[in-house]
Design a protein around this motif. Structure first.
Motif, PDB file in Angstrom:
ATOM      1  N   PHE A  21      -5.780  41.478  17.515  1.00  0.00           N
ATOM      2  CA  PHE A  21      -6.049  42.814  16.986  1.00  0.00           C
ATOM      3  C   PHE A  21      -4.820  43.686  17.215  1.00  0.00           C
ATOM      4  CE2 PHE A  21     -10.095  40.993  18.130  1.00  0.00           C
ATOM      5  CZ  PHE A  21     -10.956  41.367  17.113  1.00  0.00           C
ATOM      6  N   TYR A  22      -4.473  44.478  16.206  1.00  0.00           N
ATOM      7  CA  TYR A  22      -3.288  45.340  16.294  1.00  0.00           C
ATOM      8  C   TYR A  22      -3.661  46.750  15.845  1.00  0.00           C
ATOM      9  CZ  TYR A  22       1.563  46.904  15.658  1.00  0.00           C
ATOM     10  OH  TYR A  22       2.758  47.583  15.742  1.00  0.00           O
ATOM     11  N   ASN A  23      -3.434  47.721  16.724  1.00  0.00           N
ATOM     12  CA  ASN A  23      -3.682  49.125  16.404  1.00  0.00           C
ATOM     13  C   ASN A  23      -2.461  49.675  15.671  1.00  0.00           C
ATOM     14  OD1 ASN A  23      -4.017  51.970  16.454  1.00  0.00           O
ATOM     15  ND2 ASN A  23      -5.337  51.820  18.260  1.00  0.00           N
ATOM     16  N   ASN A  24      -2.617  49.990  14.390  1.00  0.00           N
ATOM     17  CA  ASN A  24      -1.485  50.431  13.582  1.00  0.00           C
ATOM     18  C   ASN A  24      -0.942  51.788  14.004  1.00  0.00           C
ATOM     19  OD1 ASN A  24      -2.235  48.127  12.180  1.00  0.00           O
ATOM     20  ND2 ASN A  24      -1.789  49.031  10.186  1.00  0.00           N
ATOM     21  N   CYS A  25      -1.721  52.560  14.733  1.00  0.00           N
ATOM     22  CA  CYS A  25      -1.280  53.898  15.138  1.00  0.00           C
ATOM     23  C   CYS A  25      -0.568  53.881  16.492  1.00  0.00           C
ATOM     24  CB  CYS A  25      -2.477  54.842  15.189  1.00  0.00           C
ATOM     25  SG  CYS A  25      -3.354  55.002  13.615  1.00  0.00           S
ATOM     26  N   THR A  26      -1.118  53.163  17.455  1.00  0.00           N
ATOM     27  CA  THR A  26      -0.561  53.165  18.812  1.00  0.00           C
ATOM     28  C   THR A  26       0.223  51.898  19.136  1.00  0.00           C
ATOM     29  OG1 THR A  26      -2.555  52.175  19.758  1.00  0.00           O
ATOM     30  CG2 THR A  26      -2.494  54.579  19.571  1.00  0.00           C
ATOM     31  N   ARG A  27       0.137  50.878  18.282  1.00  0.00           N
ATOM     32  CA  ARG A  27       0.786  49.577  18.470  1.00  0.00           C
ATOM     33  C   ARG A  27       0.195  48.796  19.642  1.00  0.00           C
ATOM     34  NH1 ARG A  27       7.095  50.317  18.700  1.00  0.00           N
ATOM     35  NH2 ARG A  27       6.948  48.040  18.727  1.00  0.00           N
ATOM     36  N   ASP A  28      -0.952  49.206  20.142  1.00  0.00           N
ATOM     37  CA  ASP A  28      -1.649  48.416  21.161  1.00  0.00           C
ATOM     38  C   ASP A  28      -2.109  47.099  20.535  1.00  0.00           C
ATOM     39  OD1 ASP A  28      -1.296  50.393  23.019  1.00  0.00           O
ATOM     40  OD2 ASP A  28      -3.253  51.320  22.676  1.00  0.00           O
ATOM     41  N   SER A  29      -1.963  46.016  21.284  1.00  0.00           N
ATOM     42  CA  SER A  29      -2.251  44.685  20.746  1.00  0.00           C
ATOM     43  C   SER A  29      -3.133  43.910  21.712  1.00  0.00           C
ATOM     44  CB  SER A  29      -0.947  43.920  20.500  1.00  0.00           C
ATOM     45  OG  SER A  29      -0.074  44.674  19.666  1.00  0.00           O
ATOM     46  N   PHE A  30      -4.058  43.139  21.147  1.00  0.00           N
ATOM     47  CA  PHE A  30      -5.047  42.426  21.949  1.00  0.00           C
ATOM     48  C   PHE A  30      -5.155  40.982  21.467  1.00  0.00           C
ATOM     49  CE2 PHE A  30      -5.969  46.867  21.976  1.00  0.00           C
ATOM     50  CZ  PHE A  30      -6.460  47.159  23.237  1.00  0.00           C
ATOM     51  N   TYR A  62     -10.088  44.881   2.590  1.00  0.00           N
ATOM     52  CA  TYR A  62      -9.490  43.551   2.468  1.00  0.00           C
ATOM     53  C   TYR A  62      -8.229  43.618   1.614  1.00  0.00           C
ATOM     54  CZ  TYR A  62     -14.227  42.340   3.897  1.00  0.00           C
ATOM     55  OH  TYR A  62     -15.427  42.272   4.554  1.00  0.00           O
ATOM     56  N   LEU A  63      -7.221  42.870   2.037  1.00  0.00           N
ATOM     57  CA  LEU A  63      -5.991  42.760   1.265  1.00  0.00           C
ATOM     58  C   LEU A  63      -6.189  41.800   0.099  1.00  0.00           C
ATOM     59  CD1 LEU A  63      -3.465  42.585   4.220  1.00  0.00           C
ATOM     60  CD2 LEU A  63      -3.728  44.484   2.621  1.00  0.00           C
ATOM     61  N   ALA A  64      -5.283  41.878  -0.884  1.00  0.00           N
ATOM     62  CA  ALA A  64      -5.384  41.027  -2.066  1.00  0.00           C
ATOM     63  C   ALA A  64      -5.163  39.567  -1.690  1.00  0.00           C
ATOM     64  CB  ALA A  64      -4.360  41.465  -3.113  1.00  0.00           C
ATOM     65  N   VAL A  65      -5.858  38.692  -2.375  1.00  0.00           N
ATOM     66  CA  VAL A  65      -5.767  37.258  -2.097  1.00  0.00           C
ATOM     67  C   VAL A  65      -4.336  36.773  -2.298  1.00  0.00           C
ATOM     68  CG1 VAL A  65      -6.589  34.981  -2.794  1.00  0.00           C
ATOM     69  CG2 VAL A  65      -8.157  36.925  -2.795  1.00  0.00           C
ATOM     70  N   GLY A  66      -3.832  36.015  -1.326  1.00  0.00           N
ATOM     71  CA  GLY A  66      -2.481  35.481  -1.413  1.00  0.00           C
ATOM     72  C   GLY A  66      -1.401  36.418  -0.919  1.00  0.00           C
ATOM     73  N   HIS A  67      -1.772  37.661  -0.592  1.00  0.00           N
ATOM     74  CA  HIS A  67      -0.796  38.655  -0.118  1.00  0.00           C
ATOM     75  C   HIS A  67      -1.383  39.358   1.104  1.00  0.00           C
ATOM     76  CE1 HIS A  67       1.409  38.127  -3.903  1.00  0.00           C
ATOM     77  NE2 HIS A  67       0.233  38.168  -4.488  1.00  0.00           N
ATOM     78  N   THR A  68      -1.626  38.599   2.158  1.00  0.00           N
ATOM     79  CA  THR A  68      -2.355  39.133   3.311  1.00  0.00           C
ATOM     80  C   THR A  68      -1.468  39.308   4.537  1.00  0.00           C
ATOM     81  OG1 THR A  68      -3.028  36.881   3.921  1.00  0.00           O
ATOM     82  CG2 THR A  68      -4.533  38.140   2.522  1.00  0.00           C
ATOM     83  N   GLN A  69      -0.169  39.537   4.336  1.00  0.00           N
ATOM     84  CA  GLN A  69       0.700  39.789   5.479  1.00  0.00           C
ATOM     85  C   GLN A  69       0.354  41.153   6.081  1.00  0.00           C
ATOM     86  OE1 GLN A  69       1.850  39.006   2.426  1.00  0.00           O
ATOM     87  NE2 GLN A  69       2.473  36.880   2.717  1.00  0.00           N
ATOM     88  N   MET A  70       0.145  41.167   7.396  1.00  0.00           N
ATOM     89  CA  MET A  70      -0.253  42.394   8.089  1.00  0.00           C
ATOM     90  C   MET A  70       0.578  42.574   9.353  1.00  0.00           C
ATOM     91  SD  MET A  70      -4.399  42.025   7.863  1.00  0.00           S
ATOM     92  CE  MET A  70      -4.373  40.284   8.293  1.00  0.00           C
ATOM     93  N   GLU A  71       0.426  43.747   9.957  1.00  0.00           N
ATOM     94  CA  GLU A  71       1.159  44.038  11.190  1.00  0.00           C
ATOM     95  C   GLU A  71       0.777  43.085  12.319  1.00  0.00           C
ATOM     96  OE1 GLU A  71       1.167  47.754   8.735  1.00  0.00           O
ATOM     97  OE2 GLU A  71      -0.218  46.127   9.200  1.00  0.00           O
ATOM     98  N   CYS A  72      -0.482  42.663  12.348  1.00  0.00           N
ATOM     99  CA  CYS A  72      -0.909  41.781  13.435  1.00  0.00           C
ATOM    100  C   CYS A  72      -0.269  40.397  13.338  1.00  0.00           C
ATOM    101  CB  CYS A  72      -2.434  41.654  13.456  1.00  0.00           C
ATOM    102  SG  CYS A  72      -3.124  40.812  12.020  1.00  0.00           S
ATOM    103  N   ASP A  73       0.245  40.039  12.163  1.00  0.00           N
ATOM    104  CA  ASP A  73       0.904  38.738  12.028  1.00  0.00           C
ATOM    105  C   ASP A  73       2.178  38.662  12.863  1.00  0.00           C
ATOM    106  OD1 ASP A  73      -1.042  37.849  10.288  1.00  0.00           O
ATOM    107  OD2 ASP A  73       0.027  38.522   8.504  1.00  0.00           O
ATOM    108  N   SER A  74       2.776  39.821  13.154  1.00  0.00           N
ATOM    109  CA  SER A  74       3.973  39.818  13.996  1.00  0.00           C
ATOM    110  C   SER A  74       3.652  39.316  15.399  1.00  0.00           C
ATOM    111  CB  SER A  74       4.568  41.225  14.070  1.00  0.00           C
ATOM    112  OG  SER A  74       3.663  42.128  14.699  1.00  0.00           O
ATOM    113  N   MET A  75       2.417  39.532  15.850  1.00  0.00           N
ATOM    114  CA  MET A  75       2.012  39.033  17.159  1.00  0.00           C
ATOM    115  C   MET A  75       2.070  37.514  17.200  1.00  0.00           C
ATOM    116  SD  MET A  75      -1.300  41.506  17.776  1.00  0.00           S
ATOM    117  CE  MET A  75      -1.704  40.712  19.324  1.00  0.00           C
ATOM    118  N   HIS A  76       1.656  36.879  16.119  1.00  0.00           N
ATOM    119  CA  HIS A  76       1.639  35.419  16.078  1.00  0.00           C
ATOM    120  C   HIS A  76       3.050  34.847  16.206  1.00  0.00           C
ATOM    121  CE1 HIS A  76      -2.196  36.033  13.415  1.00  0.00           C
ATOM    122  NE2 HIS A  76      -2.348  36.467  14.655  1.00  0.00           N
ATOM    123  N   SER A  77       3.987  35.432  15.473  1.00  0.00           N
ATOM    124  CA  SER A  77       5.360  34.922  15.526  1.00  0.00           C
ATOM    125  C   SER A  77       5.998  35.176  16.886  1.00  0.00           C
ATOM    126  CB  SER A  77       6.200  35.562  14.419  1.00  0.00           C
ATOM    127  OG  SER A  77       6.245  36.970  14.574  1.00  0.00           O
TER     128      SER A  77
END
Length: 348
Positions: free
Chosen positions: A137-146, A218-233
């Motif tokens: 989980f990624y808070n887009n306002c505070t950048r807190d991540s869980f 929900y994001l469009a199918v096939g284009h679901t890159q989000m801020e929380c994906d940065s946590m995975h990398s």
């Protein structure tokens, strides 16, 4: 809609097929976007977003019933993607502009399966490896991540487990931030994770208990890159040492980021998964009969603090509509949370 455009003489003279409304550039854009999707399920969702349905005008009480017609709309995947991303960015700006901080915007997703153990020694082999799952989980306002992670002996990959974790996370967040009145959640459209009746019941219960307006988008199918994906990398780049047990992953996740703060990491046990004792509704399908919209076409769901459920199908200036399902009148106090598992699962 193939690689070569329609060359039918009948279509050129017909006033019903409207092939002339689509220019060659529009047709090529739809054709390219269709084949750019990685799977047939994604392509099917793409086509459903471009299709609208209407009933033919026929004689009343016709023996064949009410036949339906399908119309192709001039919308391409890139425009759908751009509208969804623009709306997500606008939600973040709106939340940051409020001085009372009454709005919070989140993105969340599940990381790819992590196999355990992992080692750099190529001479080591294992007959089986343990699968570890990580819901972020990624808070887009505070950048807190869980990070909430568990292995396959503690829980399965099913709708009830994801609903339980999402309810727990946002319930805890709202309890510690009572000033939040609007909660906006962005995710992909994975059905068993983010778009099902089990999760919808949990969110409806959360909105009632915490007295907030909860928006699930929900994001469009096939284009679901989000801020929380940065946590995975970031987590994957930090896997530089050998990992022998799931407990080792906790250290990897906690040390993956330093600024603005380390990730909050919680290892989930089978006792943490809960299920609701009762449900207010059994479906979130926005239609009732053949030809109506289906679950995969949902783009917005709004759970009000009074128990009402509204929805939209497209990321555009569309009016909110009531979800056409029967909602049981169950008081929020009558809902209990029961353990989902009585013991750890056997690894097969």
């Amino acid at each position: 809609m193939g690689a070569v455009g329609c060359r039918s003489k009948f279509c050129l003279s017909s006033t019903k097929r409207h092939c002339g409304e689509f220019e060659e550039e529009d047709r090529q854009a739809i054709f390219k976007n269709f084949w750019d999707f990685p799977s047939w399920s994604a392509r099917q969702s793409f086509v459903s977003l471009l299709t609208c349905v209407g009933e033919k005008k026929i004689i009343k009480n016709h023996a064949m019933g009410n036949p339906i017609e399908y119309y192709l709309k001039k919308k391409d995947g890139k425009k759908l993607q751009d509208r969804a991303r623009a709306e997500k960015d606008e939600d973040k700006k709106s939340a940051l502009s409020l001085h009372d901080e009454s709005m919070s915007v989140w993105t969340f997703d599940t990381q790819s399966v992590i196999l355990c153990p992992q080692t750099k020694a190529s001479a080591l082999y294992f007959r089986t490896k343990l699968q570890v799952h990580n819901l972020t989980f990624y808070n887009n306002c505070t950048r807190d991540s869980f990070c909430y992670y568990w292995d396959e002996s503690e829980g399965e990959l099913k709708a009830g487990n994801f609903a339980s974790l999402q309810y727990y996370h946002f319930k805890t967040f709202l309890a510690s931030n009572p000033h939040i009145k609007t909660l906006v959640l962005w995710s992909d459209g994975c059905l068993y994770q983010n778009k099902n009746a089990c999760l919808a019941n949990c969110y409806s219960q959360l909105a009632l208990e915490s007295k907030v307006d909860l928006f699930q988008k929900y994001l469009a199918v096939g284009h679901t890159q989000m801020e929380c994906d940065s946590m995975h990398s970031v987590i994957e780049r930090n896997m530089v040492c050998d990992i022998h047990t799931p407990n080792d992953l906790r250290i990897v996740m906690e040390t993956a980021r330093r600024n603005p703060s380390p990730y909050f990491v919680k290892q989930i046990k089978h006792t943490d998964f809960k299920t609701m004792s009762t449900s207010r509704f059994n479906s979130i399908r926005p239609g009732r009969k053949a030809g109506d919209s289906v679950v995969t076409q949902l783009s917005h769901i709004h759970y009000t603090s009074t128990g009402q459920i509204l929805y939209k199908v497209f990321h555009e200036n569309e009016d909110w509509r009531n979800l056409p399902v029967r909602i049981a009148n169950i008081a929020k106090e009558d809902v209990e949370w029961k353990p989902m598992y009585s013991s750890r699962l056997k690894i097969t």
